[in-house]
Design a protein around this motif. Structure first.
Motif, PDB file in Angstrom:
ATOM      1  N   THR A 122       0.824  -1.208   0.000  1.00 31.83           N
ATOM      2  CA  THR A 122       0.000   0.000   0.000  1.00 31.83           C
ATOM      3  C   THR A 122       0.860   1.261   0.000  1.00 31.83           C
ATOM      4  O   THR A 122       2.046   1.227   0.335  1.00 31.83           O
ATOM      5  CB  THR A 122      -0.926   0.028   1.223  1.00 31.83           C
ATOM      6  N   THR A 123       0.225   2.368  -0.363  1.00 28.60           N
ATOM      7  CA  THR A 123       0.840   3.697  -0.318  1.00 28.60           C
ATOM      8  C   THR A 123       0.079   4.544   0.690  1.00 28.60           C
ATOM      9  O   THR A 123      -1.160   4.573   0.676  1.00 28.60           O
ATOM     10  CB  THR A 123       0.790   4.364  -1.703  1.00 28.60           C
ATOM     11  N   ALA A 124       0.819   5.222   1.560  1.00 36.72           N
ATOM     12  CA  ALA A 124       0.191   6.060   2.582  1.00 36.72           C
ATOM     13  C   ALA A 124      -0.123   7.436   2.004  1.00 36.72           C
ATOM     14  O   ALA A 124       0.739   8.080   1.400  1.00 36.72           O
ATOM     15  CB  ALA A 124       1.101   6.191   3.795  1.00 36.72           C
ATOM     16  N   VAL A 125      -1.356   7.874   2.203  1.00 33.54           N
ATOM     17  CA  VAL A 125      -1.800   9.191   1.737  1.00 33.54           C
ATOM     18  C   VAL A 125      -2.436   9.912   2.918  1.00 33.54           C
ATOM     19  O   VAL A 125      -3.388   9.400   3.524  1.00 33.54           O
ATOM     20  CB  VAL A 125      -2.815   9.067   0.582  1.00 33.54           C
ATOM     21  N   ASP A 126      -1.902  11.092   3.255  1.00 27.60           N
ATOM     22  CA  ASP A 126      -2.469  11.900   4.334  1.00 27.60           C
ATOM     23  C   ASP A 126      -3.470  12.881   3.745  1.00 27.60           C
ATOM     24  O   ASP A 126      -3.144  13.622   2.797  1.00 27.60           O
ATOM     25  CB  ASP A 126      -1.372  12.670   5.070  1.00 27.60           C
ATOM     26  N   LEU A 127      -4.667  12.884   4.295  1.00 28.83           N
ATOM     27  CA  LEU A 127      -5.700  13.773   3.773  1.00 28.83           C
ATOM     28  C   LEU A 127      -6.579  14.295   4.895  1.00 28.83           C
ATOM     29  O   LEU A 127      -6.533  13.807   6.029  1.00 28.83           O
ATOM     30  CB  LEU A 127      -6.529  13.066   2.697  1.00 28.83           C
ATOM     31  N   VAL A 128      -7.382  15.291   4.548  1.00 26.50           N
ATOM     32  CA  VAL A 128      -8.321  15.905   5.486  1.00 26.50           C
ATOM     33  C   VAL A 128      -9.710  15.790   4.885  1.00 26.50           C
ATOM     34  O   VAL A 128      -9.904  16.039   3.682  1.00 26.50           O
ATOM     35  CB  VAL A 128      -7.972  17.385   5.737  1.00 26.50           C
ATOM     36  N   THR A 129     -10.678  15.406   5.708  1.00 26.80           N
ATOM     37  CA  THR A 129     -12.041  15.222   5.208  1.00 26.80           C
ATOM     38  C   THR A 129     -13.042  15.616   6.287  1.00 26.80           C
ATOM     39  O   THR A 129     -12.726  15.560   7.485  1.00 26.80           O
ATOM     40  CB  THR A 129     -12.266  13.755   4.782  1.00 26.80           C
ATOM     41  N   PRO A 130     -14.241  16.039   5.912  1.00 26.16           N
ATOM     42  CA  PRO A 130     -15.274  16.301   6.918  1.00 26.16           C
ATOM     43  C   PRO A 130     -15.615  15.024   7.691  1.00 26.16           C
ATOM     44  O   PRO A 130     -15.495  13.910   7.168  1.00 26.16           O
ATOM     45  CB  PRO A 130     -16.467  16.788   6.080  1.00 26.16           C
ATOM     46  N   GLN A 131     -16.062  15.210   8.917  1.00 26.71           N
ATOM     47  CA  GLN A 131     -16.406  14.059   9.745  1.00 26.71           C
ATOM     48  C   GLN A 131     -17.447  13.167   9.072  1.00 26.71           C
ATOM     49  O   GLN A 131     -17.375  11.940   9.171  1.00 26.71           O
ATOM     50  CB  GLN A 131     -16.931  14.532  11.111  1.00 26.71           C
ATOM     51  N   ASP A 132     -18.411  13.780   8.379  1.00 26.99           N
ATOM     52  CA  ASP A 132     -19.460  12.960   7.775  1.00 26.99           C
ATOM     53  C   ASP A 132     -19.023  12.292   6.479  1.00 26.99           C
ATOM     54  O   ASP A 132     -19.814  11.586   5.848  1.00 26.99           O
ATOM     55  CB  ASP A 132     -20.737  13.780   7.548  1.00 26.99           C
ATOM     56  N   SER A 133     -17.751  12.493   6.065  1.00 23.98           N
ATOM     57  CA  SER A 133     -17.236  11.815   4.873  1.00 23.98           C
ATOM     58  C   SER A 133     -16.128  10.824   5.198  1.00 23.98           C
ATOM     59  O   SER A 133     -15.560  10.222   4.282  1.00 23.98           O
ATOM     60  CB  SER A 133     -16.704  12.846   3.863  1.00 23.98           C
ATOM     61  N   ARG A 134     -15.838  10.631   6.477  1.00 23.52           N
ATOM     62  CA  ARG A 134     -14.732   9.736   6.820  1.00 23.52           C
ATOM     63  C   ARG A 134     -15.022   8.297   6.403  1.00 23.52           C
ATOM     64  O   ARG A 134     -14.102   7.516   6.151  1.00 23.52           O
ATOM     65  CB  ARG A 134     -14.400   9.817   8.306  1.00 23.52           C
ATOM     66  N   TRP A 135     -16.300   7.941   6.288  1.00 23.49           N
ATOM     67  CA  TRP A 135     -16.644   6.591   5.845  1.00 23.49           C
ATOM     68  C   TRP A 135     -16.126   6.330   4.434  1.00 23.49           C
ATOM     69  O   TRP A 135     -15.820   5.174   4.089  1.00 23.49           O
ATOM     70  CB  TRP A 135     -18.162   6.384   5.888  1.00 23.49           C
ATOM     71  N   VAL A 136     -16.025   7.390   3.621  1.00 24.94           N
ATOM     72  CA  VAL A 136     -15.529   7.217   2.255  1.00 24.94           C
ATOM     73  C   VAL A 136     -14.064   6.787   2.285  1.00 24.94           C
ATOM     74  O   VAL A 136     -13.640   5.909   1.523  1.00 24.94           O
ATOM     75  CB  VAL A 136     -15.691   8.521   1.452  1.00 24.94           C
ATOM     76  N   VAL A 137     -13.294   7.402   3.174  1.00 25.23           N
ATOM     77  CA  VAL A 137     -11.884   7.035   3.308  1.00 25.23           C
ATOM     78  C   VAL A 137     -11.768   5.582   3.757  1.00 25.23           C
ATOM     79  O   VAL A 137     -10.953   4.814   3.229  1.00 25.23           O
ATOM     80  CB  VAL A 137     -11.177   7.981   4.294  1.00 25.23           C
TER      81      VAL A 137
END
Length: 331
Positions: free
Chosen positions: A249-264
């Protein structure tokens, strides 16, 4: 160093409950206290304190005592603990017959896990009988029957499992997940695993009637047909390293709204939370290849308020994928 007082109290209560479990009609508190090495007043207080220490149902609604105690007189009539001469203990009623209540949801999860195991152990008649009993009784009418796509996928998993055990090659017609088109491959099946995406086959690609050194991963949901061939194979040395490299795997650091964390979570093999507040969460997503396409889809689904911190080369993955999709559907 002497034993702490609370440890001695817990030990006495435990031994008292064990002794009471052997006497359905209960025991005189004085006799029980003598058995555990204390006086009646002390044991009475300890039993009452222990059974008052229940977890508030508001915090843990499933926290139920496995044993209940009852203070009573010599005739079995309930009396106040402060004046009771006898005490008895009984387990939860379902435990007396070796059973306990299970929700339908829990039974459904057990059923799905059993079906997964049966797919790779088709000769497990005991498991098959248990699953049949579940569908004929408590799960009747809940859509667990073996028809349609679920049955087809189960048959496919069984065929692949048979090829794995017998070390025979497979001919797969496969619709690729990240590229257009359907292709046919002859493969040597090495490992069948269940992931969040479903059943996946790690297999070596056969070129010119020999393993060419390349390993691929095939989603069984993308397999259009599978034929077990007569040709056998020997598992190559070092194939586990090839599989691990293919799944790196490749590590990717990102920022997302709390209600979109399920997508990650949905598109990642694993996720680490690096920080969060009420609105946003910083996450490290570990993505399988193809990383750019997978990340692009993640960003499109999560929406414009999700962005990549590092690697910087992948910050435009969502924009690039959106541009490609627009060009495809407008050309």
């Amino acid at each position: 160093m002497s034993t702490p007082h609370y440890v001695r109290r817990f030990d006495r209560v435990t031994r008292a409950l064990n002794e009471l479990s052997l006497h359905a009609g209960g025991l005189p508190i004085a006799a029980l206290a003598e058995h555990v090495g204390t006086d009646a007043a002390t044991l009475r207080a300890e039993l009452r304190a222990y059974f008052r220490a229940d977890v508030d149902p508001a915090f843990s609604p499933n926290a139920i005592r496995q044993t209940s105690i009852r203070f009573h007189d010599a005739d079995g009539a309930d009396v106040e603990p402060a004046v009771a001469e006898f005490v008895s203990a009984s387990p939860r009623p379902t435990e007396e017959i070796g059973a306990d209540y299970v929700t339908v949801g829990e039974l459904a999860r057990i059923y799905r896990a059993g079906q997964d195991l049966l797919a790779v152990e088709p000769g497990n008649s005991a498991l098959e009988g248990a699953l049949t009993a579940l569908t004929a009784t408590v799960l009747a009418g809940l859509g667990t029957g073996g028809s349609g796509r679920a049955a087809w996928l189960g048959d496919l998993v069984a065929s692949v499992g048979d090829a794995l055990r017998s070390r025979r090659r497979l001919s797969l017609t496969y619709a690729r997940a990240w590229q257009p088109g359907v292709r046919t491959h002859v493969v040597e099946p090495y490992r069948l695993v269940k992931t969040r995406r479903g059943w996946e086959l790690d297999a070596g690609l056969v070129e010119n009637d020999a393993f060419g050194g390349r390993v691929g991963t095939f989603l069984l949901s993308g397999v259009r047909s599978a034929t077990v061939l007569a040709a056998g194979f020997e598992r190559p040395a070092g194939v586990d390293d090839l599989i691990a490299a293919n799944r790196r795997t490749t590590a990717v650091d990102l920022v997302t709204p709390q209600d979109s964390r399920w997508v990650v979570d949905r598109f990642s093999e694993s996720v680490e939370v690096l920080g969060a507040d009420e609105d946003m969460v910083r996450m490290r997503a570990h993505l399988l290849p193809p990383v750019e396409q997978r990340l692009g889809l993640l960003l499109l689904v999560a929406g414009p308020d999700t962005w990549v911190n590092t690697p910087t080369a992948l910050r435009d993955a969502g924009t690039d994928l959106a541009r490609d999709l627009l060009a495809h559907y407008t050309s």
